[in-house]
Design a protein around this motif. Sequence first.
Motif, PDB file in Angstrom:
ATOM      1  N   LEU A   1       0.805  -1.086  -0.053  1.00 21.21           N
ATOM      2  CA  LEU A   1       0.019   0.124   0.061  1.00 21.21           C
ATOM      3  C   LEU A   1       0.956   1.043  -0.103  1.00 21.21           C
ATOM      4  O   LEU A   1       0.357   2.287   0.188  1.00 21.21           O
ATOM      5  CB  LEU A   1      -0.935  -0.055   1.081  1.00 21.21           C
ATOM      6  CG  LEU A   1      -1.746  -1.168   1.394  1.00 21.21           C
ATOM      7  CD1 LEU A   1      -2.726  -0.964   2.528  1.00 21.21           C
ATOM      8  CD2 LEU A   1      -2.587  -1.277   0.132  1.00 21.21           C
ATOM      9  N   ARG A   2       2.307   1.230  -0.100  1.00 20.98           N
ATOM     10  CA  ARG A   2       2.939   2.282  -0.254  1.00 20.98           C
ATOM     11  C   ARG A   2       2.634   3.320  -1.339  1.00 20.98           C
ATOM     12  O   ARG A   2       2.790   4.606  -1.053  1.00 20.98           O
ATOM     13  CB  ARG A   2       4.624   1.954  -0.176  1.00 20.98           C
ATOM     14  CG  ARG A   2       4.905   1.195   1.232  1.00 20.98           C
ATOM     15  CD  ARG A   2       6.234   0.768   1.250  1.00 20.98           C
ATOM     16  NE  ARG A   2       6.636   0.083   2.574  1.00 20.98           N
ATOM     17  CZ  ARG A   2       7.765  -0.653   2.900  1.00 20.98           C
ATOM     18  NH1 ARG A   2       8.752  -0.674   1.947  1.00 20.98           N
ATOM     19  NH2 ARG A   2       7.826  -1.142   3.932  1.00 20.98           N
ATOM     20  N   ALA A   3       2.139   2.554  -2.429  1.00 21.15           N
ATOM     21  CA  ALA A   3       1.801   3.316  -3.428  1.00 21.15           C
ATOM     22  C   ALA A   3       0.823   4.389  -3.074  1.00 21.15           C
ATOM     23  O   ALA A   3       0.593   5.488  -3.743  1.00 21.15           O
ATOM     24  CB  ALA A   3       1.342   2.476  -4.691  1.00 21.15           C
ATOM     25  N   LEU A   4      -0.096   3.979  -2.272  1.00 24.17           N
ATOM     26  CA  LEU A   4      -1.177   5.018  -1.774  1.00 24.17           C
ATOM     27  C   LEU A   4      -0.945   6.231  -1.030  1.00 24.17           C
ATOM     28  O   LEU A   4      -1.072   7.129  -1.143  1.00 24.17           O
ATOM     29  CB  LEU A   4      -2.391   4.216  -0.937  1.00 24.17           C
ATOM     30  CG  LEU A   4      -3.100   3.196  -1.863  1.00 24.17           C
ATOM     31  CD1 LEU A   4      -4.189   2.332  -1.120  1.00 24.17           C
ATOM     32  CD2 LEU A   4      -4.016   3.764  -3.105  1.00 24.17           C
ATOM     33  N   GLY A   5       0.564   5.866  -0.154  1.00 25.53           N
ATOM     34  CA  GLY A   5       1.003   6.914   0.637  1.00 25.53           C
ATOM     35  C   GLY A   5       1.611   7.797  -0.293  1.00 25.53           C
ATOM     36  O   GLY A   5       1.453   9.083  -0.082  1.00 25.53           O
ATOM     37  N   ILE A   6       2.495   7.453  -1.269  1.00 22.80           N
ATOM     38  CA  ILE A   6       2.999   8.363  -2.250  1.00 22.80           C
ATOM     39  C   ILE A   6       1.928   8.933  -2.935  1.00 22.80           C
ATOM     40  O   ILE A   6       1.715  10.016  -3.338  1.00 22.80           O
ATOM     41  CB  ILE A   6       3.873   7.260  -3.292  1.00 22.80           C
ATOM     42  CG1 ILE A   6       5.136   6.921  -2.406  1.00 22.80           C
ATOM     43  CG2 ILE A   6       4.263   8.282  -4.443  1.00 22.80           C
ATOM     44  CD1 ILE A   6       5.842   5.924  -3.331  1.00 22.80           C
ATOM     45  N   GLY A   7       1.052   8.279  -3.432  1.00 22.64           N
ATOM     46  CA  GLY A   7      -0.268   8.928  -4.061  1.00 22.64           C
ATOM     47  C   GLY A   7      -1.130  10.123  -3.367  1.00 22.64           C
ATOM     48  O   GLY A   7      -1.231  10.742  -4.094  1.00 22.64           O
ATOM     49  N   TYR A   8      -1.093   9.753  -1.999  1.00 24.60           N
ATOM     50  CA  TYR A   8      -1.680  10.947  -1.450  1.00 24.60           C
ATOM     51  C   TYR A   8      -0.922  12.031  -1.473  1.00 24.60           C
ATOM     52  O   TYR A   8      -1.322  13.391  -1.690  1.00 24.60           O
ATOM     53  CB  TYR A   8      -1.970  10.489   0.103  1.00 24.60           C
ATOM     54  CG  TYR A   8      -2.421  11.752   0.816  1.00 24.60           C
ATOM     55  CD1 TYR A   8      -3.750  12.160   0.677  1.00 24.60           C
ATOM     56  CD2 TYR A   8      -1.755  12.380   1.775  1.00 24.60           C
ATOM     57  CE1 TYR A   8      -4.135  13.225   1.461  1.00 24.60           C
ATOM     58  CE2 TYR A   8      -2.012  13.633   2.316  1.00 24.60           C
ATOM     59  CZ  TYR A   8      -3.344  13.997   2.259  1.00 24.60           C
ATOM     60  OH  TYR A   8      -3.881  15.052   3.148  1.00 24.60           O
ATOM     61  N   VAL A   9       0.493  12.093  -1.229  1.00 29.41           N
ATOM     62  CA  VAL A   9       1.368  13.262  -1.293  1.00 29.41           C
ATOM     63  C   VAL A   9       1.449  13.870  -2.696  1.00 29.41           C
ATOM     64  O   VAL A   9       1.208  14.990  -2.732  1.00 29.41           O
ATOM     65  CB  VAL A   9       2.879  12.629  -1.030  1.00 29.41           C
ATOM     66  CG1 VAL A   9       3.775  13.992  -1.180  1.00 29.41           C
ATOM     67  CG2 VAL A   9       2.744  12.309   0.482  1.00 29.41           C
ATOM     68  N   LEU A  10       1.321  13.330  -3.607  1.00 29.17           N
ATOM     69  CA  LEU A  10       1.102  13.473  -5.065  1.00 29.17           C
ATOM     70  C   LEU A  10      -0.109  14.353  -5.633  1.00 29.17           C
ATOM     71  O   LEU A  10      -0.117  15.350  -6.014  1.00 29.17           O
ATOM     72  CB  LEU A  10       1.500  12.517  -6.072  1.00 29.17           C
ATOM     73  CG  LEU A  10       2.927  11.844  -6.131  1.00 29.17           C
ATOM     74  CD1 LEU A  10       2.843  10.662  -7.027  1.00 29.17           C
ATOM     75  CD2 LEU A  10       3.973  12.867  -6.391  1.00 29.17           C
ATOM     76  N   ALA A  11      -1.368  13.670  -4.809  1.00 28.87           N
ATOM     77  CA  ALA A  11      -2.627  14.282  -5.177  1.00 28.87           C
ATOM     78  C   ALA A  11      -2.851  15.429  -4.641  1.00 28.87           C
ATOM     79  O   ALA A  11      -3.178  16.442  -5.144  1.00 28.87           O
ATOM     80  CB  ALA A  11      -3.572  13.140  -4.917  1.00 28.87           C
ATOM     81  N   THR A  12      -2.235  15.472  -3.280  1.00 31.57           N
ATOM     82  CA  THR A  12      -2.384  16.838  -2.464  1.00 31.57           C
ATOM     83  C   THR A  12      -1.652  17.911  -3.116  1.00 31.57           C
ATOM     84  O   THR A  12      -1.977  19.008  -3.303  1.00 31.57           O
ATOM     85  CB  THR A  12      -2.051  16.542  -1.128  1.00 31.57           C
ATOM     86  OG1 THR A  12      -2.843  15.319  -0.633  1.00 31.57           O
ATOM     87  CG2 THR A  12      -2.157  17.874  -0.301  1.00 31.57           C
ATOM     88  N   ALA A  13      -0.533  17.416  -3.394  1.00 29.69           N
ATOM     89  CA  ALA A  13       0.594  18.524  -4.273  1.00 29.69           C
ATOM     90  C   ALA A  13      -0.249  19.016  -5.344  1.00 29.69           C
ATOM     91  O   ALA A  13      -0.269  20.096  -5.797  1.00 29.69           O
ATOM     92  CB  ALA A  13       1.797  18.063  -4.541  1.00 29.69           C
TER      93      ALA A  13
END
Length: 508
Positions: free
Chosen positions: A288-300
């Motif tokens: 699920l680390r992809a989702l953690g990275i995804g949150y940072v990218l989506a928020t940015a």
Amino acid sequence: MTSVKTEVPAEIAPVRAPRAVAVAWLPVLVVAAGLVALLIAFANQYGYLPDELYFRLLGKHGPAWGYVDQPPLLPMLVRTAMAVFGDSVWAIRVPAMLCAAALTVLGAMIAAELGGSRRGQTLTAFAVASSALSLNIGHYIVTNSLDTVAWAAVLVCVLRALLREQGKWWCWAGLVLGLALYAKYIVLLLIAALLVGLLLAGPRKVFADRWLYLGAGLALVLAAPNLIYQATHDFPQLHMAQALGATDGAVYRAMFFTNLVLLLGPILFVLCLIGLVRLFRVPEWKPLRALGIGYVLATAATYLVDGGRPDYTAGLLVMLLAAGCVAADRWAGRGRLRLALLVILLVLGFPLQVMLSLPVIPLSDFHKFQRSGRSLQDVGWQQLAAQTEAAYRALPEADRSGAVLLTQNFAEAGALDRYGHGLPPVYSGHNELYEWGPPPESARVVIAIGEDKARLAAGFGSCRTVGTVDNGLGIDNPEQGRPITVCRDRERPWAQLWPGYRHLSAYP
């Protein structure tokens, strides 16, 4: 013969996904029911939000495949709620209450997928239900009400596909995505962030899974009519996004981090940060680390590109909150003091979140809170309609037959439609209402509410302010003090004047 045991080094040992835990339906549904009861208690306080008046107006106008500022689902949902429950404030908010309850349940389901215990799931349900996010999307029916639920539902499917390694869940994710696009297009940001996260952090083997492409195909088929509408109407949603970024982007970016913390509540935001960190540290959550990275990218992306709205990625924040609650529950373990501390922290944050989200302040006292910067947009609509009606009744009888109403924004138009009695037709150049066309050429007299005086003067020989909007409560909001103007002697055809009234923006 002695057998030799070979130990696999930890760094290359396979990581076991958390065992699927049954959802603790009873406590989770009790929490969701408690949330609905709370929302019902406050549903009829104050009045319509400006967007709610707009959705009501769009729904009354009839079904459509899309609008210049949004997909078609929400106005049709409001129309259905009115048909079932009646034309009232609380009636159109019934779907919003159900969305908040659904988000609570989905948060607990995410916790279960993460291996959360019965207690961890219950803590997650309470955290989600008590958050400012759930209270807001459950009190008002807004585009985020459906969109946030859709993100959470897609995430449940994604977690099951990644943690259980059951590819069929990509099809369920595609089904939810295809339907979600009829509510709000921003859900595509979740998919983009997920794919980039998978490329960066893995597991990349999902790109070889035919179920992923079947899910994408299903989403495309379901969303096709919606996407065709956009393509055949010059992609109005892109023009709307550009307009919002130009008018509201600077304000939202300046308040981005404050709004991010207040989106759930300060204490719950800390739990989200814990969840984000633990997503990269708990071995069984590695897929699920992809989702953690995804949150940072989506928020940015929302900060830099899409107007600086942290609520656009709130669905991912719910997943991080669930991860934080599961991690906090494991930290508490059997220690009663730790568990008591955790519960106390969650309970302490609840009153603040209620104060920020629900209409708990009596209207007679609200003016005392004006200096805090809190605005109140859901009052004064009946007074606005009554004052407009008075201006119309004051016209000479010969003028009334050729009079029309012209509003600066969709909320004013929606208020006149909801509360006006015996008034002439209402027109506006705001967003979708512009597409409904200008007044007829027979319209000789215009009663304009909130319209720019210079724009009116450019098209009419005489304009006179006959009153100003006053909610009678001493509450300052965007409508307070707006002029009510009567214009005569139109100098050009409406077909020439009408493009000058068009504007794309959020309220006001």
